[in-house]
Write a protein that holds these residues in place. Structure first.
Motif, PDB file in Angstrom:
ATOM      1  N   GLY A   1       0.812  -1.215   0.000  1.00 11.70           N
ATOM      2  CA  GLY A   1       0.000   0.000   0.000  1.00 11.70           C
ATOM      3  C   GLY A   1       0.841   1.259   0.000  1.00 11.70           C
ATOM      4  O   GLY A   1       0.473   2.272  -0.598  1.00 11.70           O
ATOM      5  N   GLN A   2       2.008   1.184   0.648  1.00 16.66           N
ATOM      6  CA  GLN A   2       2.892   2.349   0.707  1.00 16.66           C
ATOM      7  C   GLN A   2       3.819   2.451  -0.499  1.00 16.66           C
ATOM      8  O   GLN A   2       4.092   3.546  -0.986  1.00 16.66           O
ATOM      9  CB  GLN A   2       3.771   2.279   1.972  1.00 16.66           C
ATOM     10  N   PHE A   3       4.310   1.318  -0.971  1.00 13.27           N
ATOM     11  CA  PHE A   3       5.435   1.380  -1.902  1.00 13.27           C
ATOM     12  C   PHE A   3       5.152   0.845  -3.301  1.00 13.27           C
ATOM     13  O   PHE A   3       6.028   0.861  -4.145  1.00 13.27           O
ATOM     14  CB  PHE A   3       6.658   0.685  -1.285  1.00 13.27           C
ATOM     15  N   GLU A   4       3.930   0.349  -3.551  1.00 14.14           N
ATOM     16  CA  GLU A   4       3.626  -0.072  -4.918  1.00 14.14           C
ATOM     17  C   GLU A   4       2.285   0.471  -5.400  1.00 14.14           C
ATOM     18  O   GLU A   4       2.179   0.986  -6.511  1.00 14.14           O
ATOM     19  CB  GLU A   4       3.686  -1.610  -5.037  1.00 14.14           C
ATOM     20  N   ALA A   5       1.249   0.368  -4.563  1.00 19.97           N
ATOM     21  CA  ALA A   5      -0.086   0.799  -4.992  1.00 19.97           C
ATOM     22  C   ALA A   5      -0.130   2.248  -5.491  1.00 19.97           C
ATOM     23  O   ALA A   5      -0.855   2.544  -6.443  1.00 19.97           O
ATOM     24  CB  ALA A   5      -1.090   0.595  -3.856  1.00 19.97           C
ATOM     25  N   PRO A   6       0.641   3.187  -4.869  1.00 18.38           N
ATOM     26  CA  PRO A   6       0.533   4.579  -5.324  1.00 18.38           C
ATOM     27  C   PRO A   6       0.945   4.783  -6.783  1.00 18.38           C
ATOM     28  O   PRO A   6       0.668   5.837  -7.353  1.00 18.38           O
ATOM     29  CB  PRO A   6       1.498   5.329  -4.392  1.00 18.38           C
ATOM     30  N   TYR A   7       1.595   3.805  -7.393  1.00 13.00           N
ATOM     31  CA  TYR A   7       2.090   3.981  -8.756  1.00 13.00           C
ATOM     32  C   TYR A   7       1.207   3.290  -9.790  1.00 13.00           C
ATOM     33  O   TYR A   7       1.606   3.110 -10.939  1.00 13.00           O
ATOM     34  CB  TYR A   7       3.556   3.523  -8.825  1.00 13.00           C
TER      35      TYR A   7
ATOM     36  N   GLY B   1      -4.646  -0.487 -16.856  1.00 15.20           N
ATOM     37  CA  GLY B   1      -4.111  -0.457 -15.505  1.00 15.20           C
ATOM     38  C   GLY B   1      -5.152  -0.013 -14.503  1.00 15.20           C
ATOM     39  O   GLY B   1      -6.330  -0.308 -14.646  1.00 15.20           O
ATOM     40  N   HIS B   2      -4.676   0.720 -13.520  1.00 15.80           N
ATOM     41  CA  HIS B   2      -5.556   1.205 -12.462  1.00 15.80           C
ATOM     42  C   HIS B   2      -6.491   2.273 -13.040  1.00 15.80           C
ATOM     43  O   HIS B   2      -6.050   3.154 -13.782  1.00 15.80           O
ATOM     44  CB  HIS B   2      -4.702   1.774 -11.332  1.00 15.80           C
ATOM     45  N   PRO B   3      -7.783   2.214 -12.680  1.00 17.84           N
ATOM     46  CA  PRO B   3      -8.742   3.159 -13.267  1.00 17.84           C
ATOM     47  C   PRO B   3      -8.456   4.628 -12.956  1.00 17.84           C
ATOM     48  O   PRO B   3      -8.932   5.500 -13.689  1.00 17.84           O
ATOM     49  CB  PRO B   3     -10.087   2.711 -12.685  1.00 17.84           C
ATOM     50  N   ALA B   4      -7.671   4.899 -11.930  1.00 19.19           N
ATOM     51  CA  ALA B   4      -7.368   6.297 -11.615  1.00 19.19           C
ATOM     52  C   ALA B   4      -6.197   6.833 -12.443  1.00 19.19           C
ATOM     53  O   ALA B   4      -5.880   8.017 -12.352  1.00 19.19           O
ATOM     54  CB  ALA B   4      -7.052   6.441 -10.128  1.00 19.19           C
ATOM     55  N   PHE B   5      -5.580   5.981 -13.213  1.00 19.81           N
ATOM     56  CA  PHE B   5      -4.410   6.396 -13.999  1.00 19.81           C
ATOM     57  C   PHE B   5      -4.778   6.452 -15.476  1.00 19.81           C
ATOM     58  O   PHE B   5      -5.511   5.602 -15.967  1.00 19.81           O
ATOM     59  CB  PHE B   5      -3.257   5.407 -13.787  1.00 19.81           C
TER      60      PHE B   5
END
Lengths: 384, 150
Positions: A131-137, B79-83
């Motif tokens: 959640g900290q180091f992969e999800a934000p990207y 990918g992720h829907p927010a991107f």
């Protein structure tokens, strides 16, 4: 001093079955798929649930499973490290049976990967390391995570998109022989390369299916192995490890290190065999690159030689090492934790029951990741 | 996005052992840990050295250079829907040691030709809101391929 070699050929798979059908099953919950697999494997072995005194599963907890099935075993294993968990369960069952903890182990898998009936969500909490180091990207499930190391393999070894595509093409050739396979139309390298881009370098046809289904196994001791309707499939060797959970923390992006250093050597050592003994391989194919990394790490070819090996169609029908003969996760079925189906096909080949049956198979290897090369497991199975 | 709100991007929430890293980013500093026993930097933060053969607890926080190289990546088209696709999910090999996932920024229409593995990168601090600054990366000095494409 205990030595795993003493456990080779001490336990056997005597029951093995999948759910009645695999594919799209919106009428079955996750637990239903576990139970249907269990009943089919029990029937295959001529047993009932009351004969079971050991249970191993992943995806649901042993507690959820035993409640649902209405049994109270005396040994449980809830090792849940992704798709390869069931290979690890087989290895654990061998040890538990040898230790006298239990006699008759049931291992189940069921997953509503496509229909999501009674299934939980995917993803971690914001405070988890992912959640900290992969999800934000913007990682969005396995296609954009499992694939991250490939570009480095391409740079270091010259592995190409055409070679990745060859894995999918060879696997589809096996699927054409399996009436249960979801995807059976022949495909070409060009078809793979022109299919929709998912996450470069992976196109749609480099990615596994998303399906529903399940499978189960029954494991017993050597003493009882010949008391069942089907020929026993012996556990000759096993290996297990884990190295990371976030793909960015994989030790070496060009090598499946846990397979090269731990699970492969340990499985071969326990079995007293080497690569030359392996006549059939089930190398978990979540994506086209997964079997390439496995082939290299397990020592069938040198580092970087995997891509050309697959491009020569060595894994296809008629090739040097028949691989993923059910059609694999790429074309047969892939519920999410596919490892159970890889074991099932090894058992079928060793029993002589496979849709694309090979001649004279005596030793088969099953190899799987859990997560994104995160956990690793290897089995060597035989019928002699 | 007109008339339609994009799903929010997932944001991190610090834990005790990572707080200094996230606090540093808000000050536009890359704070990383260094092992005093094996003399290597590592990532992500934790109160001991994660390298096999070391695992020392004698570690300290340092301010890192913000330089690294493009270790590997994918170009996400789905990918992720927010991107907004296509976008680059990359792993940076940090100059001080360790690997960090990130996005490559400042690159329109990413292609493999524009993104050679091992190209130099440098950090860009993206202030998302009052709580979170993310460490994104862009082409660094001496990265003609990426620089030419931007």
């Amino acid at each position: 001093m205990p030595d795993s070699r003493n456990l080779s050929h001490k336990a056997a798979i005597v029951g093995a079955a999948e759910t009645d059908t695999v594919g799209v099953l919106p009428d079955r919950s996750v637990l239903q798929l576990h139970a249907e697999s269990a009943f089919n494997a029990l029937a295959d072995a001529g047993l009932t649930l009351d004969d079971i005194d050991g249970v191993a599963t992943a995806g649901v907890s042993p507690a959820q499973l035993t409640e649902y099935l209405g049994i109270m075993p005396k040994w449980i294993d809830g090792t849940a490290v992704g798709g390869g968990s069931f290979l690890i369960h087989v290895g654990h069952a061998v040890a538990a049976i040898a230790a006298g903890y239990c006699d008759t182990v049931l291992i189940t898998h069921g997953e509503s990967g496509r229909s999501r009936v009674g299934a939980g969500g995917f993803g971690g909490a914001r405070q988890s390391m992912s959640g900290q180091f992969e999800a934000p990207y913007g990682v969005a499930g396995p296609p954009s995570m499992f694939s991250v190391p490939i570009a480095r393999h391409m740079k270091v070894y010259g592995t190409t998109e055409e070679q990745l595509a060859a894995v999918s093409v060879a696997t589809r050739q096996w699927a054409q022989q399996n009436p249960r396979a979801m995807m059976r139309d022949p495909i070409t390298i060009e078809d793979v390369l022109s299919s929709r881009m998912i996450a470069w370098p992976l196109h749609l046809l480099n990615c596994c299916l998303v399906t529903d289904g399940g499978g189960a196994l029954i494991v017993v001791s050597e003493e009882r192995a010949n008391d069942f309707p089907k020929k026993p499939v012996w556990v000759l060797g096993r290996g297990e490890s884990s190295q990371h959970t976030n793909i960015s923390q994989m030790w070496d992006f060009t090598e499946w290190t846990a397979a090269a250093k731990i699970t492969g050597p340990e499985a071969f050592r326990m079995a007293g065999l080497d690569q030359s003994a392996i006549q059939h391989a089930m190398f978990y194919d979540a994506f086209s690159h997964t079997p390439i990394y496995a082939l290299e790490a397990l020592g069938f070819v040198g580092p970087g030689e995997g891509g050309p090996w697959f491009a020569e169609m060595n894994s296809a029908p008629g090739g040097k090492l028949p691989m993923n003969t059910n059609g694999g996760g790429l074309s047969y079925t892939h519920t999410g934790m596919y490892g159970m189906f890889a074991i099932q096909e090894s058992v079928r080949q060793l029993r002589g029951e496979a849709p694309a049956q090979l001649d004279n198979v005596e030793v088969s290897m099953v190899h799987a990741p859990g997560g994104m090369f995160s956990a690793t497991s290897t089995l060597i199975l035989g019928n002699q | 996005m007109v008339g339609q709100q994009r799903m929010q991007k997932p944001l991190p929430q610090a834990t005790p052992e990572t707080q200094e890293f996230w606090d540093g980013l808000k000050r536009h500093e890359l704070r990383m840990q260094h092992c005093n026993t094996c003399d290597r930097g590592y990532f992500y933060p934790r109160p001991f050295c994660p390298y096999p053969g070391c695992h020392s607890r004698d570690v300290e926080w340092r301010t890192a250079s913000g330089k690294g190289t493009l270790h590997s990546y994918v170009i996400a088209h789905r990918g992720h829907p927010a991107f907004e696709p296509p976008y680059v999910i990359a792993v940076v090999a940090l100059e001080e040691g360790g690997k960090m996932m990130t996005n490559i920024t400042g690159l329109d229409d990413p292609t493999p030709e524009k993104l050679p593995v091992d190209a130099p990168l440098e950090i860009v601090y993206q202030d998302v809101d009052d709580e979170v600054t993310l460490p994104l990366w862009k082409a660094g000095v001496g990265s003609p391929q990426i620089a030419a494409a931007t």
